[in-house]
Write an enzyme that holds these catalytic residues in place. Structure first.
Site, PDB file in Angstrom:
ATOM      1  CG  ASN A   1      74.187 -18.837 -67.702  1.00 49.37           C
ATOM      2  OD1 ASN A   1      74.376 -19.899 -68.275  1.00 49.37           O
ATOM      3  ND2 ASN A   1      73.774 -18.760 -66.446  1.00 49.37           N
TER       4      ASN A   1
ATOM      5  CG  HIS B   1      64.900 -22.641 -63.505  1.00 43.88           C
ATOM      6  ND1 HIS B   1      64.647 -21.564 -62.666  1.00 43.88           N
ATOM      7  CD2 HIS B   1      64.754 -23.756 -62.752  1.00 43.88           C
ATOM      8  CE1 HIS B   1      64.354 -22.017 -61.465  1.00 43.88           C
ATOM      9  NE2 HIS B   1      64.410 -23.338 -61.484  1.00 43.88           N
TER      10      HIS B   1
END
Ligand code: GAR
Length: 207
Positions: free
Chosen positions: A13, A109
């Site tokens: 990420n 998440h």
């Protein structure tokens, strides 16, 4: 806008933020600091390659959550980021830290909250749980952080189809690539452009 990215692992990420935002000259958003809660991560390698300052601040080096919060806040003092991005950060943040950056901490998440989230649901676990339940759609969520696990206002969600032969690893890889790495950079850009309004538990995204 200055952002700090908190990591604990592979840093895919983080890499998406570097590639889609930090390295783009036309974007007025820069990663000024990466903080890792673990030693020797690939996220650290990625940050160094992009010439972004990295601090390693281990939770186990502090006897209380308050002390850990204080150490994180101290580390950020020099750069004063406008936004904190939790990108696979596996340590819990305490009240002091959350209050200091109220409504300026976002988390990615690996599930469609409120499914497969909460304490202990991290990394591969949401994908294992999703396969066990037999759901046909999974995905990722970007949300603001509040004082509980995965309960803050949701900014963006993206769904991913489950295939019949998927393993937890297959799902993790596809959710990261098709959902997390799409909505996390997008949420950062929306925040930077003042497009996200928080109204109680909900957010309103303007065009
Ligand atoms: C990502 O899948 C992220 O959503 C998840 O950890 C992984 C980190 O990967 N975060 C959580 O589970 C937080 N509850 P990365 O280090 O390669 O970005």
């Amino acid at each position: 806008m200055k952002i700090a990215v908190f990591v604990s692992g592979g840093g895919t990420n983080l890499q998406a933020i570097i590639d889609q935002i930090h390295s783009k000259k036309h974007e007025d958003i820069r990663i000024v600091h990466v903080i890792s809660s673990k030693k020797d991560t690939f996220a650290e390698v990625r940050a160094k390659k992009a010439k972004i300052p990295v601090s390693i601040i281990l939770r186990k080096d502090f006897s209380s959550l308050n002390d850990y919060d204080f150490a994180l806040l101290e580390a950020l003092k020099g750069n004063q980021p406008d936004l904190i991005v939790l990108a696979g950060f596996m340590s819990f943040l305490g009240k002091d830290f959350i209050h200091a950056y109220k409504n300026r901490i976002i988390n990615v998440h690996p599930s469609l909250i409120p499914s497969f989230c909460g304490e202990g649901m991290y990394g591969l676990k949401p994908h294992e749980a999703a396969l066990e339940k037999g759901v046909k759609i999974v995905g990722a969520t970007v949300h603001f952080i509040d004082e509980e696990y995965d309960t803050g206002p949701i900014i963006l969600q993206k769904a991913v189809q489950v295939k019949e032969d998927d393993t937890p690893f297959d799902l993790q890889e596809r959710v990261m690539r098709e959902a997390e790495q799409v909505i996390l950079p997008l949420a950062i850009k929306l925040f930077a452009n003042g497009k996200i309004a928080i109204e109680g538990k909900r957010t309103r995204i303007s065009n």
